[in-house]
Each structure stands twice: as C-alpha cells, then as structure tokens.
Design a protein around this motif. Structure first.
Motif, PDB file in Angstrom:
ATOM      1  N   ARG A   1       1.899  -3.564  13.668  1.00  0.00           N
ATOM      2  CA  ARG A   1       1.293  -3.600  12.139  1.00  0.00           C
ATOM      3  C   ARG A   1       2.126  -3.939  11.294  1.00  0.00           C
ATOM      4  O   ARG A   1       3.420  -3.306  11.241  1.00  0.00           O
ATOM      5  CB  ARG A   1       0.802  -1.917  11.843  1.00  0.00           C
ATOM      6  CG  ARG A   1       0.584  -1.741  10.417  1.00  0.00           C
ATOM      7  CD  ARG A   1      -0.006  -0.493  10.094  1.00  0.00           C
ATOM      8  NE  ARG A   1      -0.334  -0.011   8.890  1.00  0.00           N
ATOM      9  CZ  ARG A   1       0.319   0.233   7.760  1.00  0.00           C
ATOM     10  NH1 ARG A   1       1.644   0.179   8.076  1.00  0.00           N
ATOM     11  NH2 ARG A   1      -0.060   0.356   6.799  1.00  0.00           N
ATOM     12  N   ASN A   2       2.076  -4.705  10.276  1.00  0.00           N
ATOM     13  CA  ASN A   2       2.802  -5.145   9.230  1.00  0.00           C
ATOM     14  C   ASN A   2       2.435  -4.923   7.813  1.00  0.00           C
ATOM     15  O   ASN A   2       1.027  -4.967   7.652  1.00  0.00           O
ATOM     16  CB  ASN A   2       3.128  -6.637   9.493  1.00  0.00           C
ATOM     17  CG  ASN A   2       4.128  -6.939  10.829  1.00  0.00           C
ATOM     18  OD1 ASN A   2       5.274  -6.332  11.131  1.00  0.00           O
ATOM     19  ND2 ASN A   2       3.585  -7.601  11.711  1.00  0.00           N
ATOM     20  N   THR A   3       3.208  -5.138   6.976  1.00  0.00           N
ATOM     21  CA  THR A   3       2.896  -4.977   5.594  1.00  0.00           C
ATOM     22  C   THR A   3       3.813  -6.212   4.867  1.00  0.00           C
ATOM     23  O   THR A   3       4.507  -6.752   5.269  1.00  0.00           O
ATOM     24  CB  THR A   3       3.108  -3.943   4.936  1.00  0.00           C
ATOM     25  OG1 THR A   3       4.412  -3.542   4.691  1.00  0.00           O
ATOM     26  CG2 THR A   3       2.279  -2.673   5.497  1.00  0.00           C
ATOM     27  N   VAL A   4       2.977  -6.702   3.906  1.00  0.00           N
ATOM     28  CA  VAL A   4       3.461  -7.777   2.939  1.00  0.00           C
ATOM     29  C   VAL A   4       3.192  -7.618   1.741  1.00  0.00           C
ATOM     30  O   VAL A   4       2.341  -6.835   1.009  1.00  0.00           O
ATOM     31  CB  VAL A   4       3.069  -9.205   3.364  1.00  0.00           C
ATOM     32  CG1 VAL A   4       1.126  -9.435   2.965  1.00  0.00           C
ATOM     33  CG2 VAL A   4       3.585 -10.234   2.729  1.00  0.00           C
ATOM     34  N   HIS A   5       4.277  -7.873   0.528  1.00  0.00           N
ATOM     35  CA  HIS A   5       4.100  -7.710  -0.888  1.00  0.00           C
ATOM     36  C   HIS A   5       3.561  -9.148  -1.290  1.00  0.00           C
ATOM     37  O   HIS A   5       4.091 -10.107  -0.647  1.00  0.00           O
ATOM     38  CB  HIS A   5       5.453  -7.347  -1.511  1.00  0.00           C
ATOM     39  CG  HIS A   5       5.948  -6.101  -1.013  1.00  0.00           C
ATOM     40  ND1 HIS A   5       5.419  -4.751  -1.842  1.00  0.00           N
ATOM     41  CD2 HIS A   5       6.564  -5.462   0.007  1.00  0.00           C
ATOM     42  CE1 HIS A   5       6.097  -3.687  -1.371  1.00  0.00           C
ATOM     43  NE2 HIS A   5       6.553  -4.168  -0.423  1.00  0.00           N
ATOM     44  N   PHE A   6       2.616  -9.087  -2.185  1.00  0.00           N
ATOM     45  CA  PHE A   6       1.978 -10.127  -2.870  1.00  0.00           C
ATOM     46  C   PHE A   6       1.645  -9.897  -4.305  1.00  0.00           C
ATOM     47  O   PHE A   6       1.449  -8.758  -4.646  1.00  0.00           O
ATOM     48  CB  PHE A   6       1.172 -10.857  -2.072  1.00  0.00           C
ATOM     49  CG  PHE A   6      -0.188 -10.203  -2.000  1.00  0.00           C
ATOM     50  CD1 PHE A   6      -1.434 -10.577  -2.765  1.00  0.00           C
ATOM     51  CD2 PHE A   6      -0.394  -9.192  -1.150  1.00  0.00           C
ATOM     52  CE1 PHE A   6      -2.467  -9.925  -2.922  1.00  0.00           C
ATOM     53  CE2 PHE A   6      -1.550  -8.591  -1.070  1.00  0.00           C
ATOM     54  CZ  PHE A   6      -2.679  -8.842  -2.042  1.00  0.00           C
ATOM     55  N   GLN A   7       1.436 -10.747  -5.303  1.00  0.00           N
ATOM     56  CA  GLN A   7       1.015 -10.745  -6.543  1.00  0.00           C
ATOM     57  C   GLN A   7      -0.462 -10.470  -6.500  1.00  0.00           C
ATOM     58  O   GLN A   7      -1.057 -11.186  -5.631  1.00  0.00           O
ATOM     59  CB  GLN A   7       1.555 -12.034  -7.614  1.00  0.00           C
ATOM     60  CG  GLN A   7       2.870 -11.871  -7.841  1.00  0.00           C
ATOM     61  CD  GLN A   7       3.198 -12.875  -8.794  1.00  0.00           C
ATOM     62  OE1 GLN A   7       2.622 -13.968  -8.824  1.00  0.00           O
ATOM     63  NE2 GLN A   7       4.120 -12.449  -9.832  1.00  0.00           N
ATOM     64  N   HIS A   8      -1.045  -9.498  -7.209  1.00  0.00           N
ATOM     65  CA  HIS A   8      -2.672  -9.489  -7.416  1.00  0.00           C
ATOM     66  C   HIS A   8      -3.007  -9.381  -8.698  1.00  0.00           C
ATOM     67  O   HIS A   8      -2.327  -8.578  -9.451  1.00  0.00           O
ATOM     68  CB  HIS A   8      -2.675  -8.166  -6.654  1.00  0.00           C
ATOM     69  CG  HIS A   8      -4.267  -7.632  -6.454  1.00  0.00           C
ATOM     70  ND1 HIS A   8      -4.796  -8.169  -5.233  1.00  0.00           N
ATOM     71  CD2 HIS A   8      -5.129  -7.528  -7.264  1.00  0.00           C
ATOM     72  CE1 HIS A   8      -6.321  -7.590  -5.252  1.00  0.00           C
ATOM     73  NE2 HIS A   8      -6.604  -7.314  -6.676  1.00  0.00           N
TER      74      HIS A   8
ATOM     75  N   LEU B   1      -3.033   5.562   2.745  1.00  0.00           N
ATOM     76  CA  LEU B   1      -2.024   5.549   1.705  1.00  0.00           C
ATOM     77  C   LEU B   1      -1.513   4.327   1.156  1.00  0.00           C
ATOM     78  O   LEU B   1      -0.999   4.490  -0.001  1.00  0.00           O
ATOM     79  CB  LEU B   1      -0.718   6.039   3.014  1.00  0.00           C
ATOM     80  CG  LEU B   1      -1.052   7.525   3.446  1.00  0.00           C
ATOM     81  CD1 LEU B   1       0.167   7.811   4.257  1.00  0.00           C
ATOM     82  CD2 LEU B   1      -1.104   8.652   2.286  1.00  0.00           C
ATOM     83  N   LEU B   2      -1.934   3.298   1.699  1.00  0.00           N
ATOM     84  CA  LEU B   2      -1.544   1.890   1.177  1.00  0.00           C
ATOM     85  C   LEU B   2      -2.520   1.514   0.224  1.00  0.00           C
ATOM     86  O   LEU B   2      -2.003   1.148  -0.963  1.00  0.00           O
ATOM     87  CB  LEU B   2      -1.754   0.649   2.103  1.00  0.00           C
ATOM     88  CG  LEU B   2      -1.187  -0.560   1.816  1.00  0.00           C
ATOM     89  CD1 LEU B   2       0.369  -0.555   1.632  1.00  0.00           C
ATOM     90  CD2 LEU B   2      -1.486  -1.667   3.035  1.00  0.00           C
ATOM     91  N   ASP B   3      -3.799   2.082  -0.032  1.00  0.00           N
ATOM     92  CA  ASP B   3      -4.770   2.188  -1.146  1.00  0.00           C
ATOM     93  C   ASP B   3      -4.091   2.980  -2.166  1.00  0.00           C
ATOM     94  O   ASP B   3      -4.300   2.319  -3.460  1.00  0.00           O
ATOM     95  CB  ASP B   3      -6.069   2.406  -0.654  1.00  0.00           C
ATOM     96  CG  ASP B   3      -6.872   1.185   0.155  1.00  0.00           C
ATOM     97  OD1 ASP B   3      -6.416   0.190   0.263  1.00  0.00           O
ATOM     98  OD2 ASP B   3      -7.946   1.695   0.798  1.00  0.00           O
ATOM     99  N   ILE B   4      -3.693   3.809  -1.863  1.00  0.00           N
ATOM    100  CA  ILE B   4      -3.165   4.920  -3.083  1.00  0.00           C
ATOM    101  C   ILE B   4      -2.048   4.157  -3.591  1.00  0.00           C
ATOM    102  O   ILE B   4      -2.074   4.325  -4.792  1.00  0.00           O
ATOM    103  CB  ILE B   4      -2.896   6.263  -2.417  1.00  0.00           C
ATOM    104  CG1 ILE B   4      -4.259   7.190  -1.987  1.00  0.00           C
ATOM    105  CG2 ILE B   4      -2.111   7.181  -3.584  1.00  0.00           C
ATOM    106  CD1 ILE B   4      -3.909   8.355  -1.225  1.00  0.00           C
TER     107      ILE B   4
END
Length: 212
Positions: free
Chosen positions: A2-9, A83-86
């Motif tokens: 599992r990985n996460t990535v930061h991006f503009q939204h 937790l990611l959604d929060i």
C-alpha cells in the motif's frame, strides 16, 4: 504494498451570498450522507441574511444514489481508508474556511453538522486553529472515536446544541443513552432540543438557537 501519494485536488463549496460590511455571522453547514451542498444550502434560506452568511462545503466522494445513473449524492467518508478520508476532508474544510475568512472581518462563527455531517464537523472542530462560537449537531451525534480531551477543550467556552426529531427513524433510546455517555466523557455543557419531526432540518429550532 500500500502506498499514498500527494496531489492537488480542486473542489467546490456554496455560499448564500458574498460577505459584505453588514456580515457579522458565518455558518459552516455540513450535509448528511447522500446529499449535495448546492441543495442542502437551500434548507437554510429562511435564516440566511446579509448579516448571516451560510457556507456549505460538500463531501468529496460522489455517487449515484440508485444504480448507475440519475440522482447523485455525496459522502464525507466510508469505512474504506477512513483515516485518509478524514485527513482529506479536514484539509478541504480548512481550505474552505481560509478562503471564506480571508475577508478578515470579526464575525461570529457557527459550525453545523446534519446527520453524517455531525461526526464530520466534530472531527474538524477538534483540530481547528481559528475561533468559533457555537457547535450545532442536528439529527446526528458525537463520533465515539474522537479525541475527547481535544474536542472537550475546544468546546469548553462554546455554545453546544444537539437537535433531534421525536420521529427520527435513525435515533432510538439506546442511541440517546450512548450519546449521553459521550457527552459526559467530553465534560461540556450540551443543550439538547427535541422537536416534532423526522430526519430533516428543523428551521424553527434554529431560529430559537439564533435568538439565544
């Protein structure tokens, strides 16, 4: 793995009208499960004025309410990657507030959550870095997994209200007892208001709160 990535939204929010020199109150209102902010904000039309501006952010996850077409709703989170959604919706709500409050006016701020939006607004309030005066949970509840010391400290000097309809199909005596236990754990004063009605915004109760 599992990985996460930061991006503009980029996301929208709705506002009853522009902030002006007359504005002295701002309400941030968070909708319930399956609702959309552009329709939810209409429920506050009777209490919206040039002095009292209503701001309605929206859940970042949208879906068809029935099958694969037709009406669309949104949600603040699900149990999947909760937790990611929060984290994401708190960052979004902070950005909305930063945009709205950039007017640099001294205004009274109310945080309002309806149904699922009640838990959402509590999680946001617990981490806020700007002052607010009032928290209203309408047809919803304090989440059991909140940081009680953190939220309790935030609410010590605030007006806190819980509104529920006497015919709300989602609230029973067991849930009322559970909420009372959480309120005692928070150690804050909560004014509980029960109105005649179902699971929907009760404008007359909001008027009474405004008058206090």
């Amino acid at each position: 793995m599992r990985n996460t990535v930061h991006f503009q939204h980029k996301a929208v929010f709705y506002q009853s009208e522009p902030i002006s020199s007359s504005t002295n109150e701002i309400w941030f209102v968070l909708h319930g499960y399956g609702q959309l902010p552009q329709y939810f904000i209409r429920k506050f039309k009777e209490i919206s004025t040039k002095e009292r501006i209503i701001v309605a952010p929206g859940g970042l996850s949208r879906f068809y309410l029935d099958g694969f077409s037709g009406r669309v709703g949104s949600t603040w989170m699900t149990k999947e990657e909760r937790l990611l959604d929060i984290e994401n919706y708190i960052n979004y709500l902070n950005s909305v507030a930063e945009e709205v409050l950039s007017c640099d006016k001294d205004v009274k701020i109310t945080l309002f959550g309806f149904s699922q939006g009640s838990a959402t607004v509590c999680r946001w309030a617990e981490k806020l870095n700007f002052a607010f005066s009032r928290l209203i949970l309408h047809s919803g509840a304090f989440p059991p997994d909140i940081d009680f010391s953190g939220l309790g400290n935030q609410l010590k000097d605030k007006q806190v209200f819980m509104l529920r309809g006497d015919q709300d199909e989602f609230i029973n005596e067991e849930r009322k007892a559970e909420q009372q236990a959480l309120i005692e754990k928070l150690d804050v004063q909560v004014k509980q208001i029960e109105f005649q009605g179902k699971h929907d915004i009760h404008v007359d109760s909001l008027r009474k709160i405004i008058e206090q």
